[in-house]
Design a protein around this motif. Structure first.
Motif, mmCIF file in Angstrom:
data_model
loop_
_atom_site.group_PDB
_atom_site.id
_atom_site.type_symbol
_atom_site.label_atom_id
_atom_site.label_comp_id
_atom_site.label_asym_id
_atom_site.label_seq_id
_atom_site.Cartn_x
_atom_site.Cartn_y
_atom_site.Cartn_z
ATOM 1 N N TYR B 519 11.878 15.974 38.276
ATOM 2 C CA TYR B 519 11.767 16.696 36.999
ATOM 3 C C TYR B 519 11.411 18.164 37.232
ATOM 4 O O TYR B 519 10.492 18.486 37.994
ATOM 5 N N THR B 520 12.124 19.017 36.557
ATOM 6 C CA THR B 520 11.868 20.458 36.652
ATOM 7 C C THR B 520 11.972 21.062 35.261
ATOM 8 O O THR B 520 12.949 20.823 34.551
ATOM 9 N N ASP B 521 10.963 21.827 34.889
ATOM 10 C CA ASP B 521 10.985 22.484 33.581
ATOM 11 C C ASP B 521 12.013 23.610 33.571
ATOM 12 O O ASP B 521 12.651 23.913 34.568
ATOM 13 N N VAL B 522 12.110 24.243 32.409
ATOM 14 C CA VAL B 522 13.197 25.200 32.167
ATOM 15 C C VAL B 522 13.147 26.418 33.085
ATOM 16 O O VAL B 522 12.095 26.773 33.617
ATOM 17 N N THR B 523 14.295 27.025 33.212
ATOM 18 C CA THR B 523 14.347 28.368 33.778
ATOM 19 C C THR B 523 13.998 29.314 32.639
ATOM 20 O O THR B 523 14.840 29.706 31.842
ATOM 21 N N GLY B 524 12.740 29.620 32.538
ATOM 22 C CA GLY B 524 12.224 30.430 31.441
ATOM 23 C C GLY B 524 10.757 30.684 31.711
ATOM 24 O O GLY B 524 10.175 30.116 32.633
ATOM 25 N N GLY B 525 10.168 31.528 30.901
ATOM 26 C CA GLY B 525 8.752 31.817 31.096
ATOM 27 C C GLY B 525 8.487 32.543 32.396
ATOM 28 O O GLY B 525 7.369 32.502 32.913
ATOM 29 N N SER B 526 9.505 33.184 32.931
ATOM 30 C CA SER B 526 9.364 33.930 34.200
ATOM 31 C C SER B 526 8.783 33.044 35.295
ATOM 32 O O SER B 526 7.984 33.493 36.117
ATOM 33 N N ARG B 527 9.190 31.768 35.337
ATOM 34 C CA ARG B 527 8.471 30.823 36.166
ATOM 35 C C ARG B 527 9.192 30.385 37.441
ATOM 36 O O ARG B 527 8.556 29.809 38.327
ATOM 37 N N VAL B 528 10.486 30.606 37.571
ATOM 38 C CA VAL B 528 11.234 29.902 38.610
ATOM 39 C C VAL B 528 10.909 30.413 40.013
ATOM 40 O O VAL B 528 10.605 29.623 40.912
ATOM 41 N N THR B 529 10.970 31.731 40.217
ATOM 42 C CA THR B 529 10.665 32.236 41.568
ATOM 43 C C THR B 529 9.221 31.919 41.926
ATOM 44 O O THR B 529 8.891 31.641 43.087
ATOM 45 N N PHE B 530 8.348 31.918 40.901
ATOM 46 C CA PHE B 530 6.949 31.560 41.139
ATOM 47 C C PHE B 530 6.797 30.057 41.408
ATOM 48 O O PHE B 530 6.343 29.662 42.489
ATOM 49 N N ALA B 531 7.160 29.212 40.465
ATOM 50 C CA ALA B 531 6.809 27.787 40.556
ATOM 51 C C ALA B 531 7.779 26.987 41.430
ATOM 52 O O ALA B 531 7.352 26.194 42.274
ATOM 53 N N THR B 532 9.082 27.177 41.242
ATOM 54 C CA THR B 532 10.024 26.453 42.101
ATOM 55 C C THR B 532 9.946 27.020 43.512
ATOM 56 O O THR B 532 10.110 26.290 44.496
ATOM 57 N N GLY B 533 9.658 28.308 43.601
ATOM 58 C CA GLY B 533 9.402 28.893 44.924
ATOM 59 C C GLY B 533 8.179 28.285 45.578
ATOM 60 O O GLY B 533 8.162 28.035 46.795
ATOM 61 N N LEU B 534 7.155 28.020 44.781
ATOM 62 C CA LEU B 534 5.949 27.362 45.306
ATOM 63 C C LEU B 534 6.284 25.955 45.802
ATOM 64 O O LEU B 534 5.802 25.519 46.860
ATOM 65 N N ALA B 535 7.145 25.261 45.048
ATOM 66 C CA ALA B 535 7.565 23.919 45.482
ATOM 67 C C ALA B 535 8.318 23.998 46.804
ATOM 68 O O ALA B 535 8.122 23.160 47.704
ATOM 69 N N ALA B 536 9.180 25.003 46.948
ATOM 70 C CA ALA B 536 9.921 25.172 48.204
ATOM 71 C C ALA B 536 8.961 25.464 49.355
ATOM 72 O O ALA B 536 9.126 24.955 50.479
ATOM 73 N N TYR B 537 7.972 26.279 49.084
ATOM 74 C CA TYR B 537 6.956 26.589 50.100
ATOM 75 C C TYR B 537 6.240 25.306 50.524
ATOM 76 O O TYR B 537 6.094 25.026 51.724
ATOM 77 N N GLU B 538 5.817 24.514 49.527
ATOM 78 C CA GLU B 538 5.095 23.274 49.829
ATOM 79 C C GLU B 538 5.988 22.292 50.589
ATOM 80 O O GLU B 538 5.535 21.598 51.504
ATOM 81 N N ALA B 539 7.256 22.222 50.221
ATOM 82 C CA ALA B 539 8.183 21.334 50.925
ATOM 83 C C ALA B 539 8.373 21.793 52.365
ATOM 84 O O ALA B 539 8.491 20.966 53.291
ATOM 85 N N GLY B 540 8.399 23.094 52.562
ATOM 86 C CA GLY B 540 8.506 23.632 53.918
ATOM 87 C C GLY B 540 7.300 23.245 54.759
ATOM 88 O O GLY B 540 7.428 22.881 55.939
#
Lengths: 87, 751
Positions: B519-540
């Motif tokens: 589950y992933t919330d919307v591309t909105g709220g200026s959140r994607v590079t921050f939050a999905t990027g954080l998920a990518a960092y954690e996965a790394g």
């Protein structure tokens, strides 16, 4: 022991008090304790046993949680704010 | 240009080629209207010609009998949806209202409101058949201006809407679903301290997000009961939830594929055609596509609110802002739930003001239900507050940049809604402005003016998930759920590459459907590079942890003996980069996979400041932008080109909002200018190069310091342009847009 900021629209229920200090570990405990001290305030903040859908919680500078289990025991401040959507 | 307080990175801050660039510039990327399926039917939506009317009857018999027609739907074909509020992650929504907005049941509330739909062999047959549908209406009085809609005798849109004062409701219905009230300090005391007080009233027009790609949705409801939707959306998961709730089927029965998206800006979060196409598909047994025209986009999808605002501010003689008071009414359109909350929270958000009071009203009226548009609600209040700050500076004879520096919000500043800021970068943005070439270059000539204005947006976290699969050669496939609107495939891939010590080109990012990623919330709220990027960092990090453990077996050493530095694993003499080690581990055993999901509860708090020079033609009132500089705190600019792109795009949209864009309503309260010929958005010929200065003050809630950047840039432009206009035209304009006729009249009246 967080300081809970009372939303301005609910201060008629708190005799005008704008903030109270509570011994609480979660948002649920905050609301339970607020209700004990200021009867009627819980139904203004909640929908059933959940936070009202129009509200979010700010713990110190962090915003966005809507969970009643949000941990606040180490927080300095807790606020109830309108939900903010982005574009 | 950038000014940074961050450390140096190997991948972050560079400008690699975007992963989806080639497909997009060669036309191979699949947008929603590119979807083709065997047996695909075309849908056509019949819409209300009235702004407000009761539906007496709908006769579809002649349409159903038309050759080539496979299905016809009206509101009666939609399940009854409870008056339930659904949490969509980024805000909540009343499902009954959502369903009614998708297809009217008993009343139409704006011109363009859907009343029926037809699926046929092609769109021409569908349109012809829709023309045969007989809808009997009882026309009702209508209203399209917030102050009119708030009057006691205004036409009432909803008999079950009562003004809510944070959980306490009025006893009589009204067009005002919500009243918000915020207080900080003692407002009387604050104004008593003030040596100068300025109070002004402001009006802003309804404007549309103006995304270039119209909405398009294709639905295929299979015989096994599974519904597949391909659509242009900012959030596949929220589209899935809304569609399932409207149709009253389990979420697990719906899969949504987010196609490439030609802009959204907040306007592609709600569903419109998706559930309609789904029911048409169920009835016909064939896949159905509904493609909106531009007129349908304007008349039927969420614009952002028009508003009336009264803002009063007071300052002491040294320029210290001591009191702020605001009364705001934002139109919500046809249904409750507009942008008034963030409007209230943002009106004084750039300044440290000890005493403040804000009242805000959400107002229903006969326009499409308003939706977010980049920093929803913040642009309107910045247009107001930034002009009042300028007028205070003028009265006190203080430099307009200095008064903002004197009062700038910083770490520890408490907003009117309560919370205090963590480390933020507004002071640094102001310093960058003061040092800029633009600020230090004199502006000369007649009818020219320079203006500045500040802006703030929260930026949010919400939920994101990613998964990683390591290939034989050590490249990594990254699967994410965030539709890529502004280059986020690359900004997320770069964060993973930074962790792993590989190149951005070694990561293959893919935006997946709702069956294929967490589950992933919307591309909105200026959140994607921050939050999905954080998920990518954690996965790394997850991947590195696994590799470290297996490397210990490979190298016959203890796991603790292995260190990782910039992606290179080493233990004594043994050393291997990520790709080299990944290849070795693949030969030795099971494939490497990793995943992470995050839900950071935090705002990323991005401030900006814009400078604009303009020239106004006194003969016509037309303003020409001469020079424009956008300054913003990005925390850490992962890919500076995309940050600059967001800043430039937001500025240009804001210029359009300031100077041209508005919904014109005729006497019958229906929109008169539903086309890009008559609703004038800026083109590249209307604006100069938008210069950018990226400020980097690290966000403590992200390992690389990232802040969201997509929304803040639309906040300052109307205020900055209004302040420049006041100088250039010699008179202030308190209404948006500042279109040539208004400017000409103001200048003529003033002279």
């Amino acid at each position: 022991m967080p300081t809970v900021f009372i939303p301005a629209q609910l201060r008629s229920l708190t005799n005008g008090a704008s903030q109270v200090e509570l011994q609480a570990e979660t948002v649920r405990q905050i609301i339970e304790q607020l209700e004990q001290r200021f009867p009627g305030i819980a139904q203004r903040l909640c929908d059933g046993d959940q936070l009202a859908p129009t509200l979010q919680i700010a713990v110190d500078s962090s915003m966005g949680s809507r969970s009643m289990r949000t941990v606040v025991k180490d927080a300095r401040e807790v606020h109830f704010l309108p939900v903010v959507g982005g574009g | 240009m950038s000014t940074s307080t961050n450390g140096k990175y190997r991948v972050l801050g560079t400008r690699p080629r975007r992963h989806d660039g080639t497909d997009k510039v060669t036309g191979k990327a699949v947008y929603s209207n590119d979807v083709q399926l065997p047996g695909l039917l075309a849908g056509f939506v019949l819409r209300s010609p009235h702004a407000h009317a009761r539906i007496i009857s709908i006769d579809t018999s002649e349409a159903e009998a038309t050759a080539g027609v496979h299905a016809v739907v009206t509101g009666k074909d939609f399940p009854n949806v409870a008056n339930k509020i659904a949490d969509l992650g980024e805000g909540s929504i009343n499902l009954s209202n959502l369903s009614d907005n998708v297809m009217a049941k008993t009343k139409v509330l704006y011109k363009g409101h859907p009343v029926a739909a037809v699926a046929a062999v092609d769109v021409h047959v569908a349109e012809e058949a829709a023309g045969k549908i007989k809808v009997e209406y009882e026309k009702l009085d209508s209203v399209t201006w917030v102050l009119d809609a708030m009057k006691d005798d205004a036409p009432l849109l909803h008999e079950d809407v009562f003004t809510d004062h944070m959980g306490e409701k009025d006893e009589t219905p009204s067009n005002t679903p919500t009243h918000l009230h915020f207080e900080k300090g003692n407002i009387e005391e604050g104004f008593a301290q003030a040596d100068v007080v300025i109070e002004r009233e402001f009006r802003t027009a309804t404007v549309h997000q103006g995304y270039i790609e119209p909405h398009s949705s294709t639905a295929d409801w299979n015989e096994n009961g599974r519904l597949h939707v391909w659509t242009s959306t900012q959030g596949a998961f929220t589209a899935r939830q809304q569609t399932a709730e409207i149709l009253q089927i389990p979420i697990s029965k719906v899969v949504v594929t987010p196609c490439e998206i030609g802009g959204g800006f907040g306007g592609k979060i709600a569903v419109y055609g998706e559930p309609v196409a789904a029911i048409l598909s169920k009835l016909s047994g064939r896949p159905v596509k509904i493609q909106m025209t531009r007129a349908e986009v304007f008349e039927s999808t969420g614009p952002t609110p028009g508003s009336f605002m009264r803002v009063k501010m007071g300052a002491t003689s040294d320029g210290t802002l001591v009191a702020g008071e605001a009364w705001l009414a934002y139109d919500a359109g046809a249904y409750p739930g507009g942008m008034i909350g963030p409007g209230c929270m943002c009106v004084f958000s750039c300044y440290d003001i000890e005493h403040a009071v804000v009242d805000g009203y959400d107002v229903c009226l006969n326009k499409p239900h308003t939706k977010a548009y980049r920093a929803p609600g913040a642009t309107q209040v910045a247009f107001a507050a930034e002009q009042v700050v300028d007028e205070i500076a003028e009265q006190l004879g203080i430099c307009k940049l200095k008064i903002r520096q004197l009062n700038a919000a910083s770490e520890g500043t408490r907003r009117v809604d309560g919370p205090v800021y963590p480390p933020v970068g507004f002071v640094e943005c102001l310093a960058a402005a003061e040092a800029s070439d633009h600020w230090n270059t004199p502006l000369e000539g007649e009818n020219v003016g320079r203006g500045i204005a500040a802006g703030f947006w929260f930026g949010c976290g919400l939920k994101s998930a990613v998964s990683l699969m390591v290939n034989h050669d050590g490249t990594v496939n990254l699967t994410e759920g965030s539709p890529d609107i502004g280059g986020t495939r690359t900004s997320i891939a770069m964060q993973l590459a930074e962790v792993l010590g590989i190149e951005a080109a070694d990561v293959v990012p893919r935006v997946a459907d709702t069956d294929s990623v967490g589950y992933t919330d919307v591309t909105g709220g200026s959140r994607v590079t921050f939050a999905t990027g954080l998920a990518a960092y954690e996965a790394g990090i997850d991947l590195q942890t696994q590799m470290k453990k297996r490397a210990a077996g490979l190298w016959e050493c203890a796991e603790d003996d292995i260190s990782i530095d910039q992606g290179t694993f080493s233990a004594g003499e043994k050393k291997a980069g990520f790709k080299e080690l990944a290849q070795e581990l693949f030969k030795e055993g099971e494939p490497l996979v990793a995943r992470a999901s995050v839900a950071p509860d935090c705002a990323t708090n991005s401030f900006g400041l814009h400078l604009v020079d303009l020239k106004v033609d006194p003969e016509t009132g037309k303003a020409t932008i001469l020079r424009y500089t956008a300054i913003q705190d990005a925390g850490k600019a992962i890919h500076p080109s995309y940050v600059e792109g967001q800043m430039q795009g937001g500025a240009v949209q804001g210029i359009g909002w300031a100077l041209n864009e508005e919904y014109f309503y005729g006497d019958d309260d229906t929109m008169d200018n539903a086309s890009f010929l008559d609703y004038r958005i800026p083109t590249m010929l209307d604006v100069p190069m938008i210069d950018t200065i990226i400020v980097e003050v690290a966000n403590p809630d992200h390992p690389y310091g990232v802040r969201g950047v997509g929304e803040t840039p639309i906040v300052p432009p109307p205020g900055a342009i209004a302040n420049a206009m006041a100088v250039a035209a010699g008179t202030r304009i308190y209404e948006l847009p500042m279109s040539p006729p208004k400017v000409w009249k103001a200048m003529t009246d003033n002279s």
